[in-house]
Design a protein around this motif. Sequence first.
Motif, PDB file in Angstrom:
ATOM      1  N   THR A   1       0.817  -1.213   0.000  1.00 18.91           N
ATOM      2  CA  THR A   1       0.000   0.000   0.000  1.00 18.91           C
ATOM      3  C   THR A   1       0.854   1.268   0.000  1.00 18.91           C
ATOM      4  O   THR A   1       0.352   2.344   0.325  1.00 18.91           O
ATOM      5  CB  THR A   1      -0.957   0.039   1.216  1.00 18.91           C
TER       6      THR A   1
ATOM      7  N   ALA B   1      -0.630   4.048  -2.135  1.00 20.41           N
ATOM      8  CA  ALA B   1      -1.821   4.634  -1.508  1.00 20.41           C
ATOM      9  C   ALA B   1      -1.419   5.539  -0.350  1.00 20.41           C
ATOM     10  O   ALA B   1      -2.020   6.606  -0.131  1.00 20.41           O
ATOM     11  CB  ALA B   1      -2.757   3.524  -1.027  1.00 20.41           C
TER      12      ALA B   1
ATOM     13  N   ASP C   1      -0.231   8.721  -1.655  1.00 21.48           N
ATOM     14  CA  ASP C   1      -1.393   9.496  -2.103  1.00 21.48           C
ATOM     15  C   ASP C   1      -2.057  10.200  -0.912  1.00 21.48           C
ATOM     16  O   ASP C   1      -2.482  11.361  -1.025  1.00 21.48           O
ATOM     17  CB  ASP C   1      -2.380   8.552  -2.804  1.00 21.48           C
TER      18      ASP C   1
END
Length: 259
Positions: free
Chosen positions: A191, A194, A197
Amino acid sequence: MLLVRGQANPPLPRLHRVIGRALARHCARRLAILPEDFKPTVSFTFDDFPASALSAALPILQATGMTATWYATSGLLGKSSAVGTVATAGQLRGLQEAGHEIGCHTHGHLDGRKVPAEAYGRDIDENHRVLMELVPGLAIRSFAYPFGGVTVGAKRAAMTRAVTCRSTMAGIARGHVDLALLPANPLYEETLDAAQDVIGRLSQAGGWAIFYTHDVAEAPSPWGCTPATFAAITAAVARAGLRVGTVGAVADQILRRLA
Ligand SMILES: [Zn+2]
């Protein structure tokens, strides 16, 4: 930590879980409002937590002056688990002395969806009792739901025993925040994008982003990450100029402003 990945769930239990989560989102809330001048903030958290997280992630945090919240399951201390050997009582004391926060993660690492609320509450009490016996001067204010397992009953049991309760529901806290079900984002090897982000969105739109992981090792479990990944995220946070604080310290700041 999560249960089993990639395993198909029968429709009815899945529906029950969805309804249970929705109810937990909307019932028994402890609402607070992030102040308008709240600076974009990150909290790093570790669940369970294995000794590898201490040996690998703690030096990275200390090198940048960051502190984290470590959710301890007292019944697992020193024992092997799915995410590696769990830290010892002596390591807990070292964390406390270094200015980190020790939080509650139940004594028996219970899934709140699988035990009655009364038993869940008693297990949290036992977690508090053991941790406070092991770490002199410890005041537990923060809780994280093992397995992200939460029902309205489990939430009530946890929120009456802690100021904040952290979920595994991804997101960034903004505006009205339920301190009894704080969003948190996985920091697993898979991840990383992510998580980057989340840092980008936090820099642009503000709020409070909490990350959680378990082991930090060269060959991590599916619920952990490598030291390089952890270092990449802390470096991104530092580059973005984001504030970093323990969950308890950030919650205190929010609540002070409301008082
Ligand atoms: Zn856990």
